[in-house]
Design an enzyme around this catalytic site. Structure first.
Site, mmCIF file in Angstrom:
data_model
loop_
_atom_site.group_PDB
_atom_site.id
_atom_site.type_symbol
_atom_site.label_atom_id
_atom_site.label_comp_id
_atom_site.label_asym_id
_atom_site.label_seq_id
_atom_site.Cartn_x
_atom_site.Cartn_y
_atom_site.Cartn_z
ATOM 1 N N GLU A 1 0.813 -1.280 -0.114
ATOM 2 C CA GLU A 1 -0.078 0.207 0.010
ATOM 3 C C GLU A 1 0.968 1.342 0.056
ATOM 4 O OE1 GLU A 1 -3.642 0.626 2.583
ATOM 5 O OE2 GLU A 1 -2.502 1.976 3.287
ATOM 6 N N THR B 1 -3.882 4.792 -1.485
ATOM 7 C CA THR B 1 -5.044 5.194 -0.447
ATOM 8 C C THR B 1 -5.650 6.664 -1.058
ATOM 9 O OG1 THR B 1 -3.607 6.969 0.770
ATOM 10 C CG2 THR B 1 -3.859 4.624 1.454
ATOM 11 N N ALA C 1 -9.404 11.202 2.824
ATOM 12 C CA ALA C 1 -11.047 11.281 3.031
ATOM 13 C C ALA C 1 -11.484 12.429 2.646
ATOM 14 C CB ALA C 1 -11.124 11.409 4.919
ATOM 15 N N ARG D 1 -16.116 3.320 3.513
ATOM 16 C CA ARG D 1 -16.787 4.573 3.820
ATOM 17 C C ARG D 1 -16.082 5.571 4.283
ATOM 18 N NH1 ARG D 1 -19.084 4.378 10.126
ATOM 19 N NH2 ARG D 1 -16.650 5.164 10.131
ATOM 20 N N GLY D 2 -14.897 5.511 4.790
ATOM 21 C CA GLY D 2 -14.037 6.513 5.387
ATOM 22 C C GLY D 2 -14.346 6.920 6.909
ATOM 23 N N TYR E 1 -11.834 -5.996 9.709
ATOM 24 C CA TYR E 1 -11.263 -5.669 11.016
ATOM 25 C C TYR E 1 -11.086 -6.953 11.816
ATOM 26 C CZ TYR E 1 -12.314 -1.204 8.869
ATOM 27 O OH TYR E 1 -12.342 -0.294 7.881
ATOM 28 N N LYS F 1 -21.467 -6.274 2.946
ATOM 29 C CA LYS F 1 -20.598 -5.975 2.089
ATOM 30 C C LYS F 1 -20.110 -6.677 1.056
ATOM 31 C CE LYS F 1 -16.801 -3.952 3.948
ATOM 32 N NZ LYS F 1 -15.830 -2.821 4.591
ATOM 33 N N GLN G 1 -7.608 -4.337 8.191
ATOM 34 C CA GLN G 1 -6.830 -3.399 9.007
ATOM 35 C C GLN G 1 -5.399 -3.882 9.843
ATOM 36 O OE1 GLN G 1 -5.999 -0.611 9.657
ATOM 37 N NE2 GLN G 1 -7.903 0.225 10.629
HETATM 38 P P1 FAD Z 1 -17.971 0.110 6.490
HETATM 39 O O1 FAD Z 1 -17.607 -1.289 6.033
HETATM 40 O O2 FAD Z 1 -19.049 0.965 6.299
HETATM 41 O O3 FAD Z 1 -18.225 -0.240 8.124
HETATM 42 C C1 FAD Z 1 -18.086 0.859 9.219
HETATM 43 C C2 FAD Z 1 -18.908 0.664 10.158
HETATM 44 O O4 FAD Z 1 -20.321 0.485 9.972
HETATM 45 C C3 FAD Z 1 -18.545 -0.708 11.009
HETATM 46 O O5 FAD Z 1 -18.520 -0.685 12.446
HETATM 47 C C4 FAD Z 1 -19.456 -1.860 10.290
HETATM 48 O O6 FAD Z 1 -19.961 -2.975 11.284
HETATM 49 C C5 FAD Z 1 -20.804 -1.009 10.077
HETATM 50 N N1 FAD Z 1 -21.693 -1.283 9.001
HETATM 51 C C6 FAD Z 1 -20.880 -1.410 7.547
HETATM 52 N N2 FAD Z 1 -21.933 -1.726 6.563
HETATM 53 C C7 FAD Z 1 -23.102 -1.768 7.598
HETATM 54 C C8 FAD Z 1 -24.583 -1.919 7.264
HETATM 55 N N3 FAD Z 1 -24.785 -2.354 5.735
HETATM 56 N N4 FAD Z 1 -25.524 -1.545 8.124
HETATM 57 C C9 FAD Z 1 -25.109 -1.482 9.364
HETATM 58 N N5 FAD Z 1 -23.760 -1.107 9.620
HETATM 59 C C10 FAD Z 1 -22.871 -1.349 8.737
HETATM 60 N N6 FAD Z 1 -9.548 5.779 4.960
HETATM 61 C C11 FAD Z 1 -9.347 6.585 3.860
HETATM 62 O O7 FAD Z 1 -9.942 7.930 4.110
HETATM 63 N N7 FAD Z 1 -8.662 6.701 2.851
HETATM 64 C C12 FAD Z 1 -8.256 5.276 2.606
HETATM 65 O O8 FAD Z 1 -7.462 5.225 1.516
HETATM 66 C C13 FAD Z 1 -8.392 4.258 3.563
HETATM 67 N N8 FAD Z 1 -7.838 3.082 3.177
HETATM 68 C C14 FAD Z 1 -8.076 1.889 4.122
HETATM 69 C C15 FAD Z 1 -7.635 0.758 3.804
HETATM 70 C C16 FAD Z 1 -7.882 -0.514 4.708
HETATM 71 C C17 FAD Z 1 -7.380 -1.713 4.230
HETATM 72 C C18 FAD Z 1 -8.447 -0.159 5.793
HETATM 73 C C19 FAD Z 1 -8.791 -1.434 6.814
HETATM 74 C C20 FAD Z 1 -9.119 1.067 5.926
HETATM 75 C C21 FAD Z 1 -8.881 2.057 5.253
HETATM 76 N N9 FAD Z 1 -9.339 3.339 5.625
HETATM 77 C C22 FAD Z 1 -9.239 4.337 4.764
HETATM 78 C C23 FAD Z 1 -10.049 3.591 6.792
HETATM 79 C C24 FAD Z 1 -11.437 3.486 6.574
HETATM 80 O O9 FAD Z 1 -12.172 4.347 5.795
HETATM 81 C C25 FAD Z 1 -12.276 3.570 8.024
HETATM 82 O O10 FAD Z 1 -11.647 2.370 8.817
HETATM 83 C C26 FAD Z 1 -13.779 3.621 8.347
HETATM 84 O O11 FAD Z 1 -14.028 4.262 9.629
HETATM 85 C C27 FAD Z 1 -14.572 2.514 7.664
HETATM 86 O O12 FAD Z 1 -14.160 2.017 6.545
HETATM 87 P P2 FAD Z 1 -15.250 0.914 5.990
HETATM 88 O O13 FAD Z 1 -15.280 0.767 4.346
HETATM 89 O O14 FAD Z 1 -14.545 -0.372 6.516
HETATM 90 O O15 FAD Z 1 -16.850 1.195 6.468
#
Ligand code: FAD
Length: 285
Positions: free
Chosen positions: A17, A48, A51, A107-108, A143, A163, A174
């Protein structure tokens, strides 16, 4: 090529990454780093995304350069929580124009005091939206130690399933320092019917400050063995770096021996560290 298709071919998939330079710095400042990383021939490199889309241009330029100039598959990250659909549409157009086919749909982080945009609530919403729009392959984040917003591990794994059902064909974890957290996560995922390949995210220690920041943001736990290294070498940057590399290599060896399909190294744009780890594990992949 669909990144998910690289898995289950009898070889552990190695990926890196990178993050783009700040918006105020020219994108070219990362090109030397890319050249060195590309020489290590990872299976793909992820880029990456700031945000809120703050440096989307850099993400597109770097991912396109990897694909078009270096002939390496690139996975462009994309966040949605602060974006309207029209913005996502524009970014998807830019991805398409740059030859980018693989997207890590995220999501971010929710920024305190900033009202999120209401077009997308979860990464699964972004996955469904992109799938409707067209020809992209999707990866998602996961995670091992449970996402900070989730009530518990059951809720988090059921959300992860949503998802995957919405189109994520591959997951990247993560960072974690305790492989047992990863193994327990894989069991929960299997029980939940999540069968897509997973890349285990490994962050080598680069310096103490950076690790503390990452851990306060993502909640990774420190095993006693790791804490001992931090305590012993915290005031010796070179020793800390070398011990951090050794720790990451030990984690990776155990993961590969236990059947992990993919290893994703958070390189922190540091080719020295990527090179040391890659040369230590290249015969094991
Ligand atoms: P989600 O999958 O939406 O999950 C977020 C929360 O919502 C979780 O608690 C989950 O349980 C809950 N949830 C998910 N789907 C649903 C649903 N359908 N209904 C109800 N609840 C739900 N951030 C950046 O800004 N830029 C990046 O480039 C970046 N790269 C990343 C790369 C990796 C490998 C990882 C692990 C994280 C990265 N992040 C990045 C951080 C990430 O944006 C944050 O961890 C963010 O808080 C969650 O993103 P997510 O896509 O996992 O969210």
């Amino acid at each position: 090529m669909n990144i998910a298709d690289k898995f289950n071919k009898g070889k552990t998939v190695l990926s890196f990454e990178v993050f783009p330079p700040k918006k105020t710095s020219p994108v070219e400042t990362i090109y030397g780093t890319l050249e060195k990383l590309v020489e290590l021939r990872p299976d793909f490199i992820s880029v990456t995304y700031g945000a809120g889309g703050s440096n989307v241009g850099h993400t597109v330029e770097i991912a396109s350069k990897l694909i078009n100039d270096h002939k390496i598959d690139a996975l462009a990250h994309l966040t949605c929580i602060n974006s309207e659909k029209s913005h996502i549409d524009r970014v998807l157009e830019e991805f398409k124009a740059g030859g980018i086919e693989n997207i890590l749909a995220l999501r971010g982080d929710i920024v305190p005091d900033k009202e999120p945009c209401h077009d997308f609530k979860h990464a699964s919403d972004l996955c469904s939206y992109i799938k409707e729009k067209g020809n992209f392959y999707l990866s998602g984040a996961c995670y091992p130690e449970v996402h900070v917003d989730a009530a518990d591990e059951v809720e988090d794994i059921l959300n992860l399933k949503k998802k995957v059902d919405a189109g994520a064909e591959h997951l990247i974890t993560q960072l974690f320092f305790d492989n047992n957290a990863y193994y327990r996560f894989r069991e929960r995922a299997r029980i939940a019917g999540i069968n897509v390949p997973v890349s285990a995210g490994i962050m080598p220690v680069v310096n103490k400050k950076q690790i503390e920041k990452m851990v306060s943001l993502c909640g990774a736990s420190f095993p006693a063995k790791f804490s001992k290294i931090m305590a012993k070498y915290e005031s010796n940057p070179e020793a800390l770096r070398d011990a951090g590399i050794a720790y990451a290599v030990e984690q990776i060896v155990d993961l590969i021996a236990s059947g992990a399909e993919g290893i994703h190294i958070y390189t922190m744009n540091n080719p020295y560290i990527a090179e040391k780890i890659t040369s230590a594990i290249k015969n094991l992949l």
